[in-house]
Design a protein around this motif. Sequence first.
Motif, PDB file in Angstrom:
ATOM      1  N   ARG A  12       0.875  -1.174   0.000  1.00 49.16           N
ATOM      2  CA  ARG A  12       0.000   0.000   0.000  1.00 49.16           C
ATOM      3  C   ARG A  12       0.908   1.218   0.000  1.00 49.16           C
ATOM      4  NH1 ARG A  12      -5.168   1.361   2.730  1.00 49.16           N
ATOM      5  NH2 ARG A  12      -5.039   3.522   3.396  1.00 49.16           N
ATOM      6  N   LEU A  13       0.740   2.100  -0.989  1.00 52.48           N
ATOM      7  CA  LEU A  13       1.561   3.295  -1.140  1.00 52.48           C
ATOM      8  C   LEU A  13       0.679   4.521  -0.952  1.00 52.48           C
ATOM      9  CD1 LEU A  13       4.141   4.848  -2.128  1.00 52.48           C
ATOM     10  CD2 LEU A  13       3.257   4.535  -4.435  1.00 52.48           C
ATOM     11  N   GLU A  14       1.076   5.395  -0.028  1.00 50.10           N
ATOM     12  CA  GLU A  14       0.362   6.656   0.187  1.00 50.10           C
ATOM     13  C   GLU A  14       1.373   7.786   0.143  1.00 50.10           C
ATOM     14  OE1 GLU A  14      -2.931   6.312   3.392  1.00 50.10           O
ATOM     15  OE2 GLU A  14      -1.265   5.050   4.044  1.00 50.10           O
ATOM     16  N   ARG A  22      -2.210   0.502  -4.749  1.00 49.99           N
ATOM     17  CA  ARG A  22      -1.589  -0.785  -4.505  1.00 49.99           C
ATOM     18  C   ARG A  22      -0.357  -0.834  -5.391  1.00 49.99           C
ATOM     19  NH1 ARG A  22      -5.134  -5.780  -5.762  1.00 49.99           N
ATOM     20  NH2 ARG A  22      -6.356  -4.803  -4.143  1.00 49.99           N
ATOM     21  N   ALA A  23       0.778  -1.137  -4.822  1.00 52.12           N
ATOM     22  CA  ALA A  23       2.033  -1.159  -5.570  1.00 52.12           C
ATOM     23  C   ALA A  23       2.621  -2.563  -5.522  1.00 52.12           C
ATOM     24  CB  ALA A  23       3.023  -0.159  -4.976  1.00 52.12           C
ATOM     25  N   PRO A  43       6.817   4.254 -12.455  1.00 49.20           N
ATOM     26  CA  PRO A  43       5.384   4.499 -12.659  1.00 49.20           C
ATOM     27  C   PRO A  43       4.888   4.040 -14.024  1.00 49.20           C
ATOM     28  CG  PRO A  43       6.604   6.486 -13.113  1.00 49.20           C
ATOM     29  CD  PRO A  43       7.621   5.437 -12.707  1.00 49.20           C
ATOM     30  N   ARG A  44       3.634   3.679 -14.081  1.00 52.71           N
ATOM     31  CA  ARG A  44       2.943   3.475 -15.351  1.00 52.71           C
ATOM     32  C   ARG A  44       1.813   4.501 -15.341  1.00 52.71           C
ATOM     33  NH1 ARG A  44       1.669  -2.258 -17.309  1.00 52.71           N
ATOM     34  NH2 ARG A  44       3.757  -1.917 -18.074  1.00 52.71           N
ATOM     35  N   VAL A  52      -1.328   5.135 -12.818  1.00 52.70           N
ATOM     36  CA  VAL A  52      -2.287   4.040 -12.687  1.00 52.70           C
ATOM     37  C   VAL A  52      -1.663   2.796 -12.061  1.00 52.70           C
ATOM     38  CG1 VAL A  52      -3.805   4.833 -14.530  1.00 52.70           C
ATOM     39  CG2 VAL A  52      -1.895   3.331 -15.086  1.00 52.70           C
ATOM     40  N   GLN A  53      -0.325   2.710 -12.068  1.00 50.75           N
ATOM     41  CA  GLN A  53       0.343   1.557 -11.469  1.00 50.75           C
ATOM     42  C   GLN A  53       1.775   1.943 -11.142  1.00 50.75           C
ATOM     43  OE1 GLN A  53       1.059  -1.738 -14.114  1.00 50.75           O
ATOM     44  NE2 GLN A  53       0.967  -3.219 -12.460  1.00 50.75           N
ATOM     45  N   VAL A  54       2.289   1.432 -10.047  1.00 52.07           N
ATOM     46  CA  VAL A  54       3.693   1.677  -9.711  1.00 52.07           C
ATOM     47  C   VAL A  54       4.349   0.392  -9.243  1.00 52.07           C
ATOM     48  CG1 VAL A  54       3.503   4.122  -9.103  1.00 52.07           C
ATOM     49  CG2 VAL A  54       3.108   2.405  -7.361  1.00 52.07           C
ATOM     50  N   VAL A  55       5.640   0.313  -9.510  1.00 50.91           N
ATOM     51  CA  VAL A  55       6.476  -0.757  -8.971  1.00 50.91           C
ATOM     52  C   VAL A  55       7.471  -0.080  -8.046  1.00 50.91           C
ATOM     53  CG1 VAL A  55       8.223  -2.490  -9.507  1.00 50.91           C
ATOM     54  CG2 VAL A  55       6.232  -2.230 -10.995  1.00 50.91           C
TER      55      VAL A  55
END
Length: 143
Positions: A12-14, A22-23, A43-44, A52-55
């Motif tokens: 969980r990334l804040e 959600r990462a 990032p995506r 919209v998405q992160v690693v």
Amino acid sequence: HLSRLEGRGSLRLEANGLFTLRARGKKGVRVDEPGLYRVVLWPRTDREGFVVQVVVAQAQLLAPAPVGTTPLKPLVFQLLGKWLGAWDGIGLVEVVPKDPLEVRPFAVRFLVRRPEEAPGPGWVVRVKGRVERGRLIGVPCPA
């Protein structure tokens, strides 16, 4: 702020300026306790620069903190890559990770703050910016 999501294999990334996401953690990245972390994110984004998405590529614990605690500073980002151009105020940079065998090059879209200052296509650029309401906003400059 990072914390583990139980049973999901994700984090969980804040962050200030970023919606809670959600990462995925890159192999070897461990988050043992909820807290404030210094992170490297991949990032995506969608076609308008919204994340919209992160690693999570790297994470270093700065201080333990309960879920829901976020730093007061806005989330900032820095990209280094090949400038592909800007259309309708949306910039596109191809990022080439240090280990191309592990992660293939990928493109990141972001809202260009001053598109008239962008270099020509094919130049290597550094993009510095901040995240506002889930969107990357940056200024490209020659690297």
